[in-house]
Design an enzyme around this catalytic site. Structure first.
Site, PDB file in Angstrom:
ATOM      1  N   LYS A 115       0.806  -1.231   0.000  1.00  0.00           N
ATOM      2  CA  LYS A 115       0.000   0.000   0.000  1.00  0.00           C
ATOM      3  C   LYS A 115       0.838   1.280   0.000  1.00  0.00           C
ATOM      4  CE  LYS A 115      -4.111  -2.097   1.916  1.00  0.00           C
ATOM      5  NZ  LYS A 115      -5.329  -1.947   2.697  1.00  0.00           N
ATOM      6  N   GLU A 199      -2.176   6.993   7.820  1.00  0.00           N
ATOM      7  CA  GLU A 199      -2.958   7.837   6.924  1.00  0.00           C
ATOM      8  C   GLU A 199      -3.839   8.713   7.774  1.00  0.00           C
ATOM      9  OE1 GLU A 199      -4.098   5.064   3.147  1.00  0.00           O
ATOM     10  OE2 GLU A 199      -5.743   5.817   4.355  1.00  0.00           O
ATOM     11  N   ARG A 290      -7.490  -7.759  -8.960  1.00  0.00           N
ATOM     12  CA  ARG A 290      -8.179  -9.053  -9.170  1.00  0.00           C
ATOM     13  C   ARG A 290      -9.663  -8.768  -9.389  1.00  0.00           C
ATOM     14  NH1 ARG A 290     -10.879  -8.769  -4.344  1.00  0.00           N
ATOM     15  NH2 ARG A 290      -9.707  -7.754  -2.712  1.00  0.00           N
TER      16      ARG A 290
END
Ligand code: ADP
Ligand code: ADP
Ligand code: MG
Length: 471
Positions: A115, A199, A290
């Site tokens: 990430k 974050e 995906r």
């Protein structure tokens, strides 16, 4: 076109992929571990091979799966979602052995699965990301320093996380101190990596994600967005397409951002770019490389068969559509029917399905691998059925959802179906204006009364009488 595909997965998504293969005249090969011997994907596929006794390890063994694909004469592997679908090593082993991996290239999976690396690529591509740490954190002191700069609340996240795990909100330095070791230990156990980053916590955001398709020739398009704000503990429960709470300008903006993101990393195949939206701000959150559980609702509003497109792209064909060919119509909702007891803190409820009648009628789709008599094994995810409804407008889609949920009979295990009925009647939900706090801020929706199916009561009485009579 690919000729024979090994499906490295189980459950409803394996059945979904078998269906796409059948429609495309491609041979499908199922794999299963012993507890799954009687599973529907095994019955439905053209061929099936055992992966051994252990319930899980076979599904998670890349070399074994690729060897099997080679031995069975397959030219490709579809990884589905979960398991090895975002494992770059699996994609590399496929490439080494001459098996087409139905997904992006290994380095793209690795780059987006990390990430912090994904955030860095997005910043470079001019896609807005949530304010946060510059890469991974080296220790708690750095975490406290960064959190002080961006301001509380913050989200502490596992760099390799997924499935809503390895994420903790921290409202103060004290909470960050307490959560830091917990997230590290959870990340190590669940993802085999101790790396974490920070974050800014976006308060009461909407989770908006965009479906993208990109081919091997560098073309990329989007299929509009899904609103997945109805979540419990960062896990999606009900998904909606398109979002009832975006303006047409916002819709086009997130779509363009997602295509820009995909092109920036050389993306190929189907993928989903997830954003957090608050007011007019849009922030990139992560990309899933995906097919996603909720791809169904995008299929219902656009008419595009996403799994079919995945197989075509992996076969080297160009996208079947240009952006201007893609339009959407109506609203689709997907209810994740989990074998869980909402009234008991959503405790998993595994066991034998004594009766299952699928709902039907106009605008109803079910994707599942259960059947009457099937026993849900305790080793896997608790989601046992995806109920998808579609209607031309929002109110009708909600009413159709309620009707389809009441049409369905699923007995023997507890499920989330009755809880979804409560959500569907809730005025805040019906207004179409909700955010990721909807579930935690409506605990009263768990106070429904469990209506027992009259035929189930009759069966229980008959069983009791038979037992009494010594039959
Ligand atoms: P087994 O040989 O493993 O006992 P069966 O073929 O008898 O499996 O199937 C067991 C149950 O699975 C059936 O009673 C039916 O409910 C369900 N089933 C099997 N094949 C299908 C199918 N193609 N579609 C839906 N349900 C199926
Ligand atoms: P996963 O890989 O587990 O899906 P995500 O990064 O996609 O993790 O986050 C899952 C959910 O957690 C999001 O849908 C959102 O509800 C919540 N979340 C994640 N990051 C933030 C953030 N910075 N601020 C607020 N909520 C967040
Ligand atoms: Mg996510």
């Amino acid at each position: 076109m690919l000729k024979k595909i090994l499906i490295a997965n189980r459950g409803e998504i394996a059945v979904r992929i078998v269906r796409a293969c059948a429609e495309m005249n491609i041979r499908s090969v199922a794999v299963y571990t012993e507890p799954d011997r009687h599973a529907l994907h095994v019955k439905r596929a053209d061929e099936a091979y055992s992966l051994g006794e252990d319930p899980l390890s076979g599904y998670l063994d890349p070399r074994r799966l690729v060897n099997l694909a080679v031995q069975a004469g397959c030219d490709a592997i579809h990884p589905g979602y979960g398991f090895l679908s975002e494992n770059s090593e699996f994609a590399s082993i496929c490439a080494e052995r001459g098996i087409t991996f139905i997904g992006p290239k290994a380095d793209v999976i690795a780059g987006m699965g990390d990430k912090t690396q994904a955030r860095a690529s997005m910043i470079a591509a001019g896609v807005p990301v949530t304010p946060g740490s510059d890469g991974n954190l080296s220790d708690l002191d750095e975490a406290l320093k960064v959190a002080g700069e961006i301001g509380y609340p913050v989200m502490l996240k596992a760099t390799s996380g997924g499935g809503g795990r390895g994420i903790r909100r921290c409202d103060s330095a004290d909470e960050l101190r307490a959560q830091y070791p917990r997230v590290i230990s959870e990340a190590t156990k669940a993802f085999g990596s101790a790396e974490v980053f920070l974050e800014k916590c976006i308060v009461d955001p909407r989770h908006i994600e965009v479906q993208v398709l990109a081919d091997s020739r560098g073309e990329a398009i989007h299929l509009y967005e899904r609103d997945c704000s109805i979540q419990r503990r960062n896990q999606k429960l009900i998904e909606i397409a398109p979002s009832p709470q975006l303006t047409p300008e916002q819709r086009n903006y997130v779509g363009e951002l997602a295509v820009r993101a995909a092109k920036a990393v050389g993306y190929e195949n189907a993928g989903t770019v997830e954003f957090l939206v608050t007011g007019h701000e849009v922030y990139f959150m992560e990309m899933n490389t995906r097919v996603q559980v909720e791809h169904t609702i995008t299929e219902q509003i656009t008419g595009v068969d996403i799994v079919r497109e995945q197989i075509r792209i992996a076969s080297g064909l160009p996208l079947s559509y240009r952006q201007e060919d893609i339009s959407y119509r109506g609203y689709a909702l997907q209810f994740r029917i989990n074998a869980e007891d909402p009234k008991n803190n959503f405790l998993p409820s595994f066991g034998r399905i004594t009766r299952y009648y699928a709902p039907g009628g106009p605008g109803v789709r079910t994707d599942t691998a259960i059947y009457t008599g099937y026993t849900i094994p305790p080793y896997f995810d608790s989601m046992c059925l995806k109920l998808v409804v579609w209607a031309l407008n929002w109110e009708d889609a909600l009413d159709r959802g309620a009707r389809a949920l009441s049409d369905m009979r699923l007995q023997g295990v507890k499920t989330t179906a009755a809880y979804y009925q409560e959500i569907l009647q809730n005025p805040d939900f019906r207004s179409g204006q909700f955010n990721t706090s909807f579930v935690p801020s409506h605990p009263e929706l768990l106070n429904y009364s469990e209506k027992r199916d009259p035929s189930e009561v009759a069966l229980a009485i008959a069983t009791a009488i038979a037992a009494y009579a010594g039959l």
